[in-house]
Enzyme design. Structure first.
Site, PDB file in Angstrom:
ATOM      1  N   GLY A 179     -13.862 -20.354  -0.352  1.00 22.37           N
ATOM      2  CA  GLY A 179     -13.488 -19.747   0.928  1.00 22.37           C
ATOM      3  C   GLY A 179     -14.688 -19.036   1.534  1.00 22.37           C
ATOM      4  CB  THR A 208      -4.223  -4.802   7.249  1.00 27.09           C
ATOM      5  OG1 THR A 208      -4.230  -6.118   6.734  1.00 27.09           O
ATOM      6  CG2 THR A 208      -2.915  -4.546   7.988  1.00 27.09           C
ATOM      7  CE  LYS A 242      -8.841  -6.079   6.095  1.00 30.45           C
ATOM      8  NZ  LYS A 242      -9.077  -6.887   4.896  1.00 30.45           N
ATOM      9  CG  ASP A 256     -11.149  -5.833   1.413  1.00 33.87           C
ATOM     10  OD1 ASP A 256     -10.203  -5.232   0.869  1.00 33.87           O
ATOM     11  OD2 ASP A 256     -11.094  -6.285   2.573  1.00 33.87           O
ATOM     12  CB  SER A 314      -0.967   0.003   1.182  1.00 33.87           C
ATOM     13  OG  SER A 314      -1.998  -0.892   0.921  1.00 33.87           O
TER      14      SER A 314
HETATM   15  P1  ATR Z   1      -9.684 -13.611   5.205  1.00 37.91           P
HETATM   16  O1  ATR Z   1     -10.315 -12.665   6.160  1.00 37.91           O
HETATM   17  O2  ATR Z   1      -8.418 -13.130   4.638  1.00 37.91           O
HETATM   18  O3  ATR Z   1     -10.618 -14.108   4.172  1.00 37.91           O
HETATM   19  P2  ATR Z   1      -9.946 -15.784   7.018  1.00 37.91           P
HETATM   20  O4  ATR Z   1     -11.138 -15.106   7.599  1.00 37.91           O
HETATM   21  O5  ATR Z   1      -8.945 -16.371   7.928  1.00 37.91           O
HETATM   22  O6  ATR Z   1      -9.168 -14.829   6.068  1.00 37.91           O
HETATM   23  O7  ATR Z   1     -10.482 -16.912   6.021  1.00 37.91           O
HETATM   24  C1  ATR Z   1      -9.644 -17.694   5.298  1.00 37.91           C
HETATM   25  C2  ATR Z   1     -10.472 -18.651   4.423  1.00 37.91           C
HETATM   26  O8  ATR Z   1      -9.566 -19.499   3.752  1.00 37.91           O
HETATM   27  C3  ATR Z   1     -11.396 -19.541   5.206  1.00 37.91           C
HETATM   28  O9  ATR Z   1     -12.510 -19.815   4.421  1.00 37.91           O
HETATM   29  C4  ATR Z   1     -10.567 -20.794   5.400  1.00 37.91           C
HETATM   30  O10 ATR Z   1     -11.281 -21.973   5.533  1.00 37.91           O
HETATM   31  P3  ATR Z   1     -11.852 -22.487   6.962  1.00 37.91           P
HETATM   32  O11 ATR Z   1     -13.124 -21.725   7.193  1.00 37.91           O
HETATM   33  O12 ATR Z   1     -12.066 -23.938   6.787  1.00 37.91           O
HETATM   34  O13 ATR Z   1     -10.773 -22.156   7.965  1.00 37.91           O
HETATM   35  C5  ATR Z   1      -9.822 -20.848   4.114  1.00 37.91           C
HETATM   36  N1  ATR Z   1      -8.549 -21.556   4.242  1.00 37.91           N
HETATM   37  C6  ATR Z   1      -7.466 -21.165   4.953  1.00 37.91           C
HETATM   38  N2  ATR Z   1      -6.469 -22.060   4.829  1.00 37.91           N
HETATM   39  C7  ATR Z   1      -6.942 -23.054   4.026  1.00 37.91           C
HETATM   40  C8  ATR Z   1      -6.400 -24.265   3.513  1.00 37.91           C
HETATM   41  N3  ATR Z   1      -5.137 -24.651   3.788  1.00 37.91           N
HETATM   42  N4  ATR Z   1      -7.159 -25.015   2.711  1.00 37.91           N
HETATM   43  C9  ATR Z   1      -8.428 -24.645   2.409  1.00 37.91           C
HETATM   44  N5  ATR Z   1      -9.011 -23.510   2.869  1.00 37.91           N
HETATM   45  C10 ATR Z   1      -8.275 -22.736   3.654  1.00 37.91           C
END
Ligand code: ATR
Length: 292
Positions: free
Chosen positions: A128, A65, A69, A105, A22
């Site tokens: 996700g 960040t 958040k 976002d 940023s």
């Molecule tokens: P952000 O706010 O950046 O989206 P987050 O809230 O931590 O980050 O969410 C990360 C997403 O990536 C979640 O959907 C997570 O799945 P879970 O709900 O099962 O935790 C997913 N995610 C993170 N690591 C993963 C992995 N190794 N394989 C598959 N999904 C993953």
């Protein structure tokens, strides 16, 4: 860059922030438009102190960040309806003695898509169900798309699907669904970890649009695979620059110089179209939208 008694200060609050793109992006924009302003990254464990500093010093805007958040919301004077619905704020504006919270976002992702296509009525798969998926899903829902969520944890996926009137399907059960757009929002494939493809190849069909919100590496394995299977691909930098552009607009009221902002980030991350080019860079961001 001229710095004097009139220089306006903007910045990023988070922990960590060391790899953020940023400052490079926003300072390039300020310079291009001749703004007497500077954007710095503040790695802090004292969120409340930062908000007091904004008020005391008249800091006009901040990006927010991880890990702040969500926890910042009750500390603000006003939170934009969109950010409240998402449950996360990534942008602060200090105006007329009031701290206002926004989330850019979802708008950033939507603009990245709409620069290339009309989303209305499309069938969209979101991979996700975290904060980014939530922001993107709410923004897309406004456009009248049909949303399907898939996620590692079923419960979290189902909660998001319900919130946006969409459906949830486990990844293993998705096959011939005919999605027109796929948006990858998990950290899978992000630098510096191994670069696996979080999406089964049989889901990637010719003509489909595939967006990965990871921007480091720029050429994720998902995007390279999708391109080789005839999909249109949208790199994470498109969302990153668009969410930053929306912040810039909120802070300055000016039209953001998108081309200059993109070039500034690409100078660090490497060209998008060079196969594997972005993987070679040792510099740059951790590569997800959480580190604006
Ligand atoms: P952000 O706010 O950046 O989206 P987050 O809230 O931590 O980050 O969410 C990360 C997403 O990536 C979640 O959907 C997570 O799945 P879970 O709900 O099962 O935790 C997913 N995610 C993170 N690591 C993963 C992995 N190794 N394989 C598959 N999904 C993953």
């Amino acid at each position: 860059m001229r710095i004097d008694q009139n220089t306006r200060l903007f910045g990023l609050i988070g922990h960590p922030v060391g790899h953020s793109m940023s400052p490079i992006m926003h300072n390039a924009a300020f310079r291009a438009l001749g703004q007497n302003a500077v954007y710095l990254a503040f790695d802090t464990t004292d969120l409340q102190g930062c908000l007091l500093a904004m008020r005391a010093l008249g800091i006009q805007g901040m990006s927010i960040t991880l890990p702040y958040k969500t926890v910042v919301i009750p500390l603000l004077d006003e939170v934009d309806e969109g950010a409240r619905r998402i449950g996360a704020v990534n942008t602060l504006v200090y105006r007329e003695g009031r701290l206002l919270g926004y989330n850019t976002d979802g708008t950033g992702a939507l603009r990245a898509l709409e620069e290339r296509m009309d989303c209305a009525g499309k069938r969209v798969l979101i991979v996700g169900a975290g904060g980014a998926a939530r922001a993107i899903s709410f923004a897309l829902k406004e456009k009248g798309v049909t949303l399907c969520i898939t996620n590692r944890s079923v419960k979290k996926g189902e909660i998001l699907a319900r919130a946006i009137n969409g459906t949830f399907r486990p990844l293993a059960e998705l096959d011939k669904e005919g999605f027109e757009i796929l948006i990858q929002t998990t950290p899978v494939g992000m630098f510096p970890f191994e670069n696996p493809n979080p999406v089964p190849e049989n889901l990637l069909r010719p003509g489909m649009t595939v967006m990965d919100i990871i921007y480091h590496p720029l050429n994720t394995t998902l995007l390279r695979t999708a391109r080789s299977r005839g999909c249109q691909v949208i790199p994470g930098i498109a969302m990153f620059v668009n969410q930053g552009a929306e912040q810039f607009r909120l802070w300055t009221g000016l039209r953001p110089p998108m081309g200059i902002m993109t070039k500034a980030v690409l100078r660090v991350l490497g060209p998008f179209d060079t196969p594997g080019g972005s993987n070679r860079t040792g510099r740059g961001g951790q590569g997800k939208r959480d580190l604006p």
